[in-house]
Design a protein around this motif. Structure first.
Motif, PDB file in Angstrom:
ATOM      1  N   TRP B  33       0.758  -1.080   0.079  1.00 24.03           N
ATOM      2  CA  TRP B  33      -0.412  -0.468   0.683  1.00 24.03           C
ATOM      3  C   TRP B  33       0.871   1.581  -0.015  1.00 24.03           C
ATOM      4  O   TRP B  33       1.740   1.387   0.642  1.00 24.03           O
ATOM      5  N   TYR B  36      -1.280   6.552   1.627  1.00 21.94           N
ATOM      6  CA  TYR B  36      -2.502   7.090   2.846  1.00 21.94           C
ATOM      7  C   TYR B  36      -2.666   6.880   3.971  1.00 21.94           C
ATOM      8  O   TYR B  36      -1.580   7.284   4.433  1.00 21.94           O
ATOM      9  N   ASP B  53      -9.637   0.928   2.002  1.00 21.43           N
ATOM     10  CA  ASP B  53      -9.381   1.867   1.220  1.00 21.43           C
ATOM     11  C   ASP B  53      -9.588   3.416   0.149  1.00 21.43           C
ATOM     12  O   ASP B  53      -8.897   4.166  -0.231  1.00 21.43           O
ATOM     13  N   VAL B  56      -7.102   5.825   1.295  1.00 22.57           N
ATOM     14  CA  VAL B  56      -5.255   5.739   0.157  1.00 22.57           C
ATOM     15  C   VAL B  56      -6.265   7.018   0.007  1.00 22.57           C
ATOM     16  O   VAL B  56      -6.965   7.240  -1.729  1.00 22.57           O
TER      17      VAL B  56
END
Lengths: 443, 443
Positions: B33, B36, B53, B56
């Motif tokens: 990832w 974020y 999600d 992000v």
């Protein structure tokens, strides 16, 4: 001796006693109420404040217990500065008294303007300035269904909201092209109008009142150039003027703004006479000009300064930066310093940027839009002002800019400030920082 | 070349490309990832954020479209500063690569501390630092009924709230005598604890963990000196340490705080190597000392500075003033500058005042308590810090003090600031002004 017992007057009285516990302090108030928050009047009418009594910070009995003489129903009608006396009309007895003073404070506030068309004996037509005005409106509202508010400054806007909350249909009428005229730049005025309209207020700008219509002594409508608006209640909120009759009569100099001119100690041009509050000018720290911006915090602050100085202390008014805030239904609108319009009219080389963001992290539940316009000076990089429109308390962050303006800070100072971040409170870069970043690239 | 793809690293990457559109920028991220908001993790778990999600800000695809090379699953394991190369372990292939750089940014962040007692293979025991940690906790929560959060810093407090929101019973355990230890003075710590307890969190301070208990490979409880606390889930939130292994291996100097030492351009002691973010020290503008305060805004700001400078620009980090804020159920808690405890430990002649008031005019519907402690320096009159505990957004006014601290302002500057007033937003004298007034009399 203090003329006027609301914000500036009562603060001065308390402060004078604190400064010199032996000081004899007497307050002449022409009305029957002292020490109340006039800013709360629309909210009593709208129901967010329990009743008019709730607005009272200190009762006459409480003030007397502090050693302050309170004379209600006493209107000071003249000043003899040479003899250091005032003439006082005592309403209850009808007598006229002459009272001597050592130091005199004029804390006479403002009067709501009543245009020619509102010079009417019709019932149901109201100004809103003092508690008795509010009580009269409250009495009128019983059975009323249609209201027309004339003047879309912050008081008119607050009254439109209050009357909607009471279930009335509301027309808000404004001579100027937009609402909140002197507070905000046009784009931000439109955001305020959109909220008014979203909540069912019928906003009519560019609209002049011609005359009122009535039947059986009661108002029935407002005749405009564009037609008749029917109304059971008409609120006239077209502005205020400083109450300077007493000052003028005593030879006290008025400023260009029309309000009483004072130095930083709140001393007028006449020795021994002070002035404080909404009737008084003050210095604007951004423009360094004298301005008349009648608002509660500066009124209280001036009263405090005057009270200290009248009782032998030495305090100075630091000036204002033109901060203002008002609620309009679910939104708040705030400004400080100069708008782009203000800056242009002063001939400054100013530039503004607009940022639309969210009041807290966009991904966090309940994020609401917030609009920020930040204005700065080309060349110098100086911060000039900010305007915010957004949900609820989010616009109170205007205070960050106000505090920096007080210190004559730059746009860069704002950008570099270590503002608080957690997702429920702001984005990582608070919207003020985002705006300062963008603005710094334009300067 | 950038090591670490979250706050500082990704900001640096974007900024470097903006500064020099021809710059080749590559980011090595050991995880999967990037970019974020780790601060949002407790809120995903608590339900105030939709899913992971949503945290992000920019996906790898978006960053690549901006011309930034993103290499996920690539862990930089060593730096050869003389050769200007790094060794990279590519997880997918198991290969080890050697990659050259012109300028290198260390944006390796912090690691959550895992005390000896938490060195366990039991399932249900979690740290919370990165998205995979959050996902693991989410998986554990299914069917869980009892949680124990160890460590009552802001992450522990936020997790206690999140787990209550999920319907678990929550014990919050803290070694120190109170919660929120380093953030607030004791009186304000107690306000936070009271809110936790009011919302059903079982807070146990002065409590050391001895060991975890488990059955069938799953945690069943936390053994303390005072007895056993049963738990299906244990969150370990006892603090963080800067990830400095790479820096140390490359001969980069660390500061006394244990984090990487840099100058205002984010340059380390080794030419060509920059450092930014939670692994890095910065200057505290109030104390003028180097501090390690890993928070998102300074991480992003340092990343921005580093990105500009790595790409040939010249930007300087202005320092922090120690601002922090967190939510605890219906309250917010915020601080900036120094607490009284901080000031005492630095040997400053500091004094604090406490004001309890309401977030808006007391007479206006829904007024909620707000507590403000303001701290200043005797003699100089300098503003040193503020702590606020109050309902919702009301504590965001800490930013006013933060902005003034940035400008090294006095308590008088705060008192004189022209803050915004209308009844739905504050008292006539905002609580900050009331506090500044009282404090100025103590200095």
């Amino acid at each position: 001796m203090i003329v006027g017992g609301v914000a500036a007057g009562m603060t001065a009285a308390s402060r004078a006693r604190r400064q010199d516990p032996d000081a004899q302090v007497v307050v002449f108030e022409r009305g029957e109420w002292i020490s109340y928050g006039a800013c709360g009047l629309p909210y009593v009418l709208g129901g967010a404040v329990k009743d008019f009594d709730a607005l009272v910070a200190r009762t006459p009995a409480q003030m007397r217990a502090r050693g302050v003489g309170i004379r209600l129903g006493h209107e000071v009608t003249g000043i003899d500065a040479t003899a250091a006396t005032v003439t006082v009309h005592e309403r209850a007895s009808g007598r006229t008294l002459t009272e001597p003073y050592d130091r005199l404070l004029l804390a006479t506030g403002v009067a709501a303007l009543r245009p020619d068309w509102a010079q009417s004996d019709l019932s149901g037509v109201h100004l809103l300035r003092e508690i008795p005005d509010g009580q009269a409106i409250e009495a009128t509202l019983k059975g009323a269904r249609r209201a027309c508010v004339v003047g879309a400054g912050y008081i008119g806007i607050e009254m439109a909201e209050a009357l909607r909350a009471r279930g009335l249909s509301v027309v808000l009428m404004e001579k100027a092209p937009e609402v909140a005229g002197r507070m905000l730049d046009p784009d931000y005025q439109r955001l305020v109008r959109a909220e008014l309209e979203r909540r069912g207020v019928d906003v009519r700008c560019n609209t002049d009142v011609v005359r009122l219509t009535g039947r059986d002594g009661r108002v029935t409508g407002v005749q405009t150039e564009h037609g008749l608006v029917r109304a059971d209640v008409v609120i006239v909120a077209v502005g205020v003027r400083p109450r300077t009759e007493l000052a003028g009569g005593a030879g006290v100099r008025l400023g260009k703004s029309g309000a009483v001119a004072v130095n930083a100690r709140q001393e007028t041009s006449v020795p021994g006479i002070f002035s404080a509050g909404d009737n008084t000018e003050c210095i604007h720290r951004v423009t360094r000009r004298k301005v008349h911006i009648p608002l509660a915090l500066s009124a209280n602050r001036m009263g405090r300064i005057a009270g200290v100085n009248m009782a032998g202390g030495d305090a100075r008014f630091p000036g204002v930066v033109g901060t203002g805030i008002f609620k309009v239904f679910e939104l708040g609108a705030a400004r400080t310093g100069l708008t782009q319009t203000d800056a242009d009219s002063l001939g400054l080389d100013a530039v503004s940027v607009d940022v639309k963001s969210t009041d807290h992290a966009g991904y966090y539940r309940g994020a609401q839009p917030i609009h920020v316009r930040l204005t700065g000076e080309r060349g110098s990089g100086r911060l000039l002002g900010a305007q915010l429109v957004g949900c609820g308390d989010s616009v109170k962050r205007v205070d960050v800019v106000a505090a920096l303006l007080h210190r004559r800070a730059s746009v860069l100072d704002l950008f570099e400030a270590d503002l608080a971040y957690a997702p429920p409170f702001s984005g990582v870069w608070d919207v003020l920082l985002v705006a300062a970043d963008r603005l710094s690239r334009e300067l």
